[in-house]
Design a protein around this motif. Sequence first.
Motif, PDB file in Angstrom:
ATOM      1  N   THR A  87      -2.216  -2.899  -2.118  1.00  0.00           N
ATOM      2  CA  THR A  87      -2.948  -1.945  -1.302  1.00  0.00           C
ATOM      3  C   THR A  87      -2.488  -0.520  -1.583  1.00  0.00           C
ATOM      4  O   THR A  87      -1.417  -0.295  -2.177  1.00  0.00           O
ATOM      5  N   LEU A  88      -3.295   0.427  -1.151  1.00  0.00           N
ATOM      6  CA  LEU A  88      -2.931   1.837  -1.280  1.00  0.00           C
ATOM      7  C   LEU A  88      -1.627   2.121  -0.556  1.00  0.00           C
ATOM      8  O   LEU A  88      -0.731   2.803  -1.083  1.00  0.00           O
ATOM      9  N   ASP A  89      -1.468   1.584   0.651  1.00  0.00           N
ATOM     10  CA  ASP A  89      -0.252   1.844   1.428  1.00  0.00           C
ATOM     11  C   ASP A  89       0.983   1.275   0.734  1.00  0.00           C
ATOM     12  O   ASP A  89       2.055   1.898   0.753  1.00  0.00           O
ATOM     13  N   ASP A  90       0.851   0.094   0.128  1.00  0.00           N
ATOM     14  CA  ASP A  90       1.986  -0.487  -0.603  1.00  0.00           C
ATOM     15  C   ASP A  90       2.403   0.419  -1.748  1.00  0.00           C
ATOM     16  O   ASP A  90       3.602   0.667  -1.964  1.00  0.00           O
ATOM     17  N   GLU A  91       1.431   0.923  -2.498  1.00  0.00           N
ATOM     18  CA  GLU A  91       1.758   1.759  -3.651  1.00  0.00           C
ATOM     19  C   GLU A  91       2.331   3.102  -3.205  1.00  0.00           C
ATOM     20  O   GLU A  91       3.265   3.623  -3.827  1.00  0.00           O
ATOM     21  N   VAL A  92       1.798   3.650  -2.120  1.00  0.00           N
ATOM     22  CA  VAL A  92       2.352   4.897  -1.579  1.00  0.00           C
ATOM     23  C   VAL A  92       3.809   4.694  -1.163  1.00  0.00           C
ATOM     24  O   VAL A  92       4.674   5.541  -1.413  1.00  0.00           O
ATOM     25  N   GLU A  93       4.097   3.541  -0.539  1.00  0.00           N
ATOM     26  CA  GLU A  93       5.468   3.251  -0.122  1.00  0.00           C
ATOM     27  C   GLU A  93       6.404   3.165  -1.322  1.00  0.00           C
ATOM     28  O   GLU A  93       7.519   3.704  -1.304  1.00  0.00           O
ATOM     29  N   ILE A  94       5.954   2.489  -2.383  1.00  0.00           N
ATOM     30  CA  ILE A  94       6.780   2.360  -3.582  1.00  0.00           C
ATOM     31  C   ILE A  94       7.060   3.722  -4.197  1.00  0.00           C
ATOM     32  O   ILE A  94       8.206   4.059  -4.520  1.00  0.00           O
ATOM     33  N   VAL A  95       6.011   4.508  -4.362  1.00  0.00           N
ATOM     34  CA  VAL A  95       6.169   5.826  -4.975  1.00  0.00           C
ATOM     35  C   VAL A  95       7.059   6.711  -4.111  1.00  0.00           C
ATOM     36  O   VAL A  95       7.960   7.402  -4.617  1.00  0.00           O
ATOM     37  N   SER A  96       6.858   6.696  -2.808  1.00  0.00           N
ATOM     38  CA  SER A  96       7.650   7.539  -1.909  1.00  0.00           C
ATOM     39  C   SER A  96       9.131   7.194  -1.994  1.00  0.00           C
ATOM     40  O   SER A  96       9.996   8.080  -2.065  1.00  0.00           O
ATOM     41  N   ARG A  97       9.431   5.884  -1.999  1.00  0.00           N
ATOM     42  CA  ARG A  97      10.837   5.477  -2.029  1.00  0.00           C
ATOM     43  C   ARG A  97      11.493   5.858  -3.351  1.00  0.00           C
ATOM     44  O   ARG A  97      12.598   6.392  -3.364  1.00  0.00           O
ATOM     45  N   ARG A  98      10.815   5.598  -4.467  1.00  0.00           N
ATOM     46  CA  ARG A  98      11.404   5.902  -5.765  1.00  0.00           C
ATOM     47  C   ARG A  98      11.521   7.401  -5.991  1.00  0.00           C
ATOM     48  O   ARG A  98      12.515   7.875  -6.561  1.00  0.00           O
ATOM     49  N   VAL A  99      10.532   8.160  -5.536  1.00  0.00           N
ATOM     50  CA  VAL A  99      10.620   9.618  -5.663  1.00  0.00           C
ATOM     51  C   VAL A  99      11.804  10.136  -4.849  1.00  0.00           C
ATOM     52  O   VAL A  99      12.541  11.026  -5.288  1.00  0.00           O
ATOM     53  N   GLY A 100      12.000   9.574  -3.653  1.00  0.00           N
ATOM     54  CA  GLY A 100      13.140   9.986  -2.842  1.00  0.00           C
ATOM     55  C   GLY A 100      14.460   9.690  -3.522  1.00  0.00           C
ATOM     56  O   GLY A 100      15.384  10.526  -3.521  1.00  0.00           O
ATOM     57  N   GLN A 101      14.580   8.503  -4.134  1.00  0.00           N
ATOM     58  CA  GLN A 101      15.813   8.145  -4.834  1.00  0.00           C
ATOM     59  C   GLN A 101      16.053   9.053  -6.033  1.00  0.00           C
ATOM     60  O   GLN A 101      17.173   9.533  -6.253  1.00  0.00           O
ATOM     61  N   LEU A 102      14.994   9.285  -6.812  1.00  0.00           N
ATOM     62  CA  LEU A 102      15.134  10.160  -7.974  1.00  0.00           C
ATOM     63  C   LEU A 102      15.437  11.587  -7.557  1.00  0.00           C
ATOM     64  O   LEU A 102      16.239  12.278  -8.199  1.00  0.00           O
ATOM     65  N   GLY A 103      14.794  12.042  -6.488  1.00  0.00           N
ATOM     66  CA  GLY A 103      15.037  13.404  -6.015  1.00  0.00           C
ATOM     67  C   GLY A 103      16.478  13.613  -5.609  1.00  0.00           C
ATOM     68  O   GLY A 103      17.086  14.645  -5.918  1.00  0.00           O
ATOM     69  N   ARG A 104      17.053  12.620  -4.919  1.00  0.00           N
ATOM     70  CA  ARG A 104      18.466  12.731  -4.535  1.00  0.00           C
ATOM     71  C   ARG A 104      19.375  12.711  -5.749  1.00  0.00           C
ATOM     72  O   ARG A 104      20.358  13.451  -5.823  1.00  0.00           O
ATOM     73  N   ALA A 105      19.055  11.861  -6.724  1.00  0.00           N
ATOM     74  CA  ALA A 105      19.869  11.795  -7.942  1.00  0.00           C
ATOM     75  C   ALA A 105      19.822  13.114  -8.711  1.00  0.00           C
ATOM     76  O   ALA A 105      20.817  13.527  -9.316  1.00  0.00           O
TER      77      ALA A 105
END
Length: 366
Positions: A232-250
Amino acid sequence: MSDEKTGAPVLRAHAEEAFAGELAALAARDDRPRPPGWRLSPWAVADYLLGARLPDGTVVTPKYVGPRRIVEVAVSTLATDRALLLLGVPGTAKTWVSEHLAAAISGDSTLLVQGTAGTAEEAVRYGWNYAQLLANGPSRAALVPSPVLRAMADGKIARVEELTRMPSDVQDSLITVLSEKTLPIPELSGETQAVRGFNLIATANDRDRGVHEISSALRRRFNTVVLPLPATLDDEVEIVSRRVGQLGRALELPELPGGAQEIRRVVTVFRELRDGLTIDGRTKVRTPTGTLSTAEAISVVTSGLALAAHFGDGVLRPADVATGVLGAVVRDRTTDQAVWREYLEGVLRDRDDWQDFYRAARELSD
């Protein structure tokens, strides 16, 4: 996390280092049976991949968003004598899942063979230190073990990335390893037998160019698990949001306002062009030549964050992600450019809450 030799911060820590606290908390609470050589039980490995809240309040963050059954099948396969093949189109988190499975099971995700058209058989079996070989002849001291051989000797999980990019004869060098759990070393009139705990995870896709089919003999040694695109759109948004957050912190990028809205926009564009249909199901659109994967969406948003942080006003805006979206969509200047312009004018122009994104994309496309 810092480099052992220089002490400098590393750009990306291995999974077993980045999530060491979660793995330790799971191990402390894990009272289920563990297969020989495993650091966690299969149930705990699945919780590590999918996320959980432990009785002591520790939150285990999800590493994979998708059906639990897929993860359970993958984990249970590795507890048997069959190897695991993660199959899917580019961007379905095959590498990410294989790394975290190895980290949770063996505590070591670094026993990796990267498959390419130039991968030689030595990368899968073993090579030689030629200085010692010439000086003293064949010996264990002169042998340079591959990651697969090291995993066999230590009872750990080996990983082979992009199996179908390796030449077919190199692929087939795995057959004896997977069927007999032995790697012959004829130069030493000996062999290395796998210690309990050893297994192998391979990833592959059949969408990219340069793919070599897996032989039926090798495929029989694997249990294949297909990783689907987010449902679903929400699932993909969740995946992207989490990975972007992890990469942003790194990367030490600040958390910027506007991120959630622009992530949803990028994912919406990618899904509509990938599926050939708008989210509401009312309008068919042409699909471009690229894959428009979840991994590409993560890259687009992360690049947009860097633009906004270093050259913008500290707010993630449509102009910051539009360039990345255009680059991901338009791979073929003739075909994809026409697809993109048709999508802009036929879909995005009529969306009232997308006018800022439409204008930014239109300026880049002119």
